[in-house]
Design an enzyme around this catalytic site. Structure first.
Site, PDB file in Angstrom:
ATOM      1  CG  ASP A   1      78.396  83.404  42.785  1.00 36.04           C
ATOM      2  OD1 ASP A   1      79.028  82.346  42.593  1.00 36.04           O
ATOM      3  OD2 ASP A   1      78.381  84.355  41.983  1.00 36.04           O
ATOM      4  N   PRO A  57      70.003  69.705  44.158  1.00 35.52           N
ATOM      5  CG  PRO A  57      68.506  68.055  43.397  1.00 35.52           C
ATOM      6  CD  PRO A  57      69.681  68.899  42.956  1.00 35.52           C
ATOM      7  CE  LYS A  81      76.535  64.090  41.827  1.00 35.80           C
ATOM      8  NZ  LYS A  81      75.356  64.909  41.415  1.00 35.80           N
ATOM      9  CB  CYS A 137      77.415  73.257  42.429  1.00 37.24           C
ATOM     10  SG  CYS A 137      78.550  74.532  41.882  1.00 37.24           S
ATOM     11  CB  ALA A 138      75.108  71.457  47.652  1.00 34.89           C
ATOM     12  CB  CYS A 160      75.321  65.073  34.615  1.00 36.46           C
ATOM     13  SG  CYS A 160      74.351  66.580  34.573  1.00 36.46           S
TER      14      CYS A 160
HETATM   15  C1  SAM Z   1      74.544  69.700  38.713  1.00 37.70           C
HETATM   16  S1  SAM Z   1      73.645  70.690  39.773  1.00 37.70           S
HETATM   17  C2  SAM Z   1      74.132  70.078  41.349  1.00 37.70           C
HETATM   18  C3  SAM Z   1      73.503  68.769  41.756  1.00 37.70           C
HETATM   19  C4  SAM Z   1      73.800  68.397  43.204  1.00 37.70           C
HETATM   20  N1  SAM Z   1      75.221  68.387  43.484  1.00 37.70           N
HETATM   21  C5  SAM Z   1      73.201  67.067  43.609  1.00 37.70           C
HETATM   22  O1  SAM Z   1      73.912  66.057  43.619  1.00 37.70           O
HETATM   23  O2  SAM Z   1      72.010  67.014  43.938  1.00 37.70           O
HETATM   24  C6  SAM Z   1      74.482  72.218  39.685  1.00 37.70           C
HETATM   25  C7  SAM Z   1      74.019  73.244  40.684  1.00 37.70           C
HETATM   26  O3  SAM Z   1      74.939  74.342  40.635  1.00 37.70           O
HETATM   27  C8  SAM Z   1      74.238  75.485  41.048  1.00 37.70           C
HETATM   28  N2  SAM Z   1      75.094  76.665  40.722  1.00 37.70           N
HETATM   29  C9  SAM Z   1      75.305  77.243  39.520  1.00 37.70           C
HETATM   30  N3  SAM Z   1      76.169  78.265  39.630  1.00 37.70           N
HETATM   31  C10 SAM Z   1      76.537  78.326  40.935  1.00 37.70           C
HETATM   32  C11 SAM Z   1      77.388  79.170  41.686  1.00 37.70           C
HETATM   33  N4  SAM Z   1      78.073  80.171  41.109  1.00 37.70           N
HETATM   34  N5  SAM Z   1      77.505  78.959  43.020  1.00 37.70           N
HETATM   35  C12 SAM Z   1      76.820  77.951  43.626  1.00 37.70           C
HETATM   36  N6  SAM Z   1      75.971  77.122  42.962  1.00 37.70           N
HETATM   37  C13 SAM Z   1      75.847  77.304  41.636  1.00 37.70           C
HETATM   38  C14 SAM Z   1      72.917  75.362  40.315  1.00 37.70           C
HETATM   39  O4  SAM Z   1      71.917  76.151  40.926  1.00 37.70           O
HETATM   40  C15 SAM Z   1      72.661  73.861  40.430  1.00 37.70           C
HETATM   41  O5  SAM Z   1      71.816  73.585  41.520  1.00 37.70           O
END
Ligand code: SAM
Length: 432
Positions: free
Chosen positions: A302, A256, A259, A253-254, A374
């Site tokens: 996904d 923007p 990390k 879940c990378a 978070c």
């Molecule tokens: C907390 S944010 C991630 C922040 C990121 N790791 C960073 O450090 O910049 C959670 C992310 O999970 C993504 N997300 C939600 N469901 C998901 C899925 N099933 N597969 C992949 N990404 C997903 C969202 O679009 C969102 O960008």
């Protein structure tokens, strides 16, 4: 009135009012609304003022409403929502310490520019009253929806007041130093030479806290990728992963990309795949990587459906920085308290556990998975980890040190404001 015919002082108050109006009354996200509104203001100082007004107004919303309830027979509602937003923008300027004359004149003129000349006198009278009497104090809990305040009280009975108080304050500006361009000490020296006051935190190896926040483009080396803006709590995720050199890693879940970038700055030889389900956020992530000069395999997918994207080669480490309630970062996203609904938590819990279950088989034996959020809600954190361990016989919880915050028994919780950090949760699981 056409924006181009307004003075910059009035245009900033009008812009702040419109942003507040749609965030407060139409359920729109603060980040997206600001991103759409700010480019209309040419001067970066005007953009910074709009941001300061809007963030202050949202953090102090309960207090500003208490003032309106005290001073008006009938607080503005319905079609007068815009008036409420304008008065909140006015109160925020008192909080920011703007000069009284300019503040009142520009806000009253903004009432006229918004097509509310009949309310200009009222705006003047209320702002003058705030100047004379000061704004009332309210309990910081008043900003939280009742169901959410109740959950925080249940989960953190001894820390509730501190959580509410920290969430009402602006967080400090944290930088992450890119080791490619020199050590953190080298960069601290560069800040000192530029007359910028900053400090470090033992344990967060790449983090620097600025004594006073700066516009990003005024931060030395930001445009060149020498530093990025990232809270120290988010930076500690890289420590929780503690990767072997050149490891094969999935950041599930990378976007923007904060990390992902941190991991690659520490070790450019990592074989890292970065996924996010939201294609627009994947594009933002690619912009971040371009600024930092990083080559990353970043894809919109996904993560919970590996059949759609996985090449069958297992990972040494997986990071699930899961979608969550964002209750640990209310100080940075104050609109969380406006938009979050109780039903969201169960929906998020479902996605979080689906991600863990779907990705665990992709880990090599001996590999590790870090689950991070978070959030400060046990339901998204310790309870998720506990139930995952119960249904996953080959998963073992690994200990993290006290530098990651309170030990919940199923992962560590940093609460907002502690050591200047955002609220964050970390759990590291090893595959037997
Ligand atoms: C907390 S944010 C991630 C922040 C990121 N790791 C960073 O450090 O910049 C959670 C992310 O999970 C993504 N997300 C939600 N469901 C998901 C899925 N099933 N597969 C992949 N990404 C997903 C969202 O679009 C969102 O960008």
């Amino acid at each position: 009135m056409n924006a181009s015919r307004m003075s910059p002082g009035v245009a900033t108050r009008v812009a702040a009012t419109r942003v507040l109006d749609v965030v407060l009354h139409r359920g729109r996200s603060l980040k997206a609304t600001l991103a759409a509104a700010l480019p209309a203001l040419a001067d970066p100082r005007d953009r910074a003022l709009v941001e300061a007004i809007v963030f202050t107004a949202l953090r102090q919303q309960a207090r500003f409403d208490a003032a309106l309830a005290l001073w008006l027979d009938k607080p503005p509602a319905g079609r007068d929502g815009e008036l409420r937003a304008l008065l909140h923008a006015g109160f925020a300027q008192w909080e920011l310490g703007l000069p009284a004359h300019a503040l009142v004149a520009a806000t009253v003129d903004a009432a006229r520019a918004l097509g509310r000349p009949h309310q200009a006198g009222l705006v003047n009278a209320i702002l003058r009253r705030a100047q004379r009497e000061g704004l009332p104090e309210v309990d910081a809990a008043a900003a939280w929806p009742q169901w959410l305040a109740e959950r925080i009280r249940q989960d953190w009975p001894g820390d509730t007041d501190a959580i509410f108080a920290a969430s009402a304050q602006a967080g400090p500006m944290w930088l992450r130093v890119n080791p490619r361009d020199g050590s953190r000490d080298d960069y601290l020296q560069r800040l000192t030479d530029a007359g910028i006051d900053a400090s470090v935190l033992p344990g967060a190896a790449d983090a620097i806290q600025l004594a006073t926040p700066l516009p990003v483009h005024d931060v030395p080396g930001f445009d060149a990728g020498t530093v990025s803006v990232q809270d120290a709590a988010a930076q500690r995720v890289a420590d929780a992963l503690s990767l072997a050199k050149g490891a094969r890693v999935l950041d599930a879940c990378a976007a923007p990309g904060g990390k992902t970038a941190h991991l690659l700055e520490r070790d450019p030889t990592l074989r890292l795949t970065a996924l996010d389900i939201d294609p627009r956020r994947v594009r933002r992530m690619q912009d971040t990587f371009a600024r930092l000069g990083l080559q990353v395999d970043a894809r919109a997918a996904d993560a919970a459906q590996p059949a759609d994207w996985w090449d069958g080669k297992r990972f040494d480490a997986i990071l699930i920085d899961a979608p969550c309630s964002a209750t640990g970062i209310v100080r940075r996203q104050p609109d969380v308290l406006l938009h979050r609904r109780e039903a969201d938590i169960a929906a998020l819990n479902k996605i979080q556990s689906e991600l863990m279950d779907a990705l665990w088989p992709l880990l090599i034996p001996g590999g590790k998975l870090v689950y991070a959020t978070c959030s400060i809600l046990a339901a998204e954190n310790a309870v998720q980890v506990q139930t995952f361990l119960e249904r996953t016989p080959d998963a073992v919880l690994q200990s993290l040190d006290a530098g990651f915050g309170h030990d919940t028994g199923f992962g560590h919780q940093r609460l907002p404001g502690e050591l200047g950090m955002d609220g964050f949760f970390y759990a590291r699981l090893r595959k037997a």
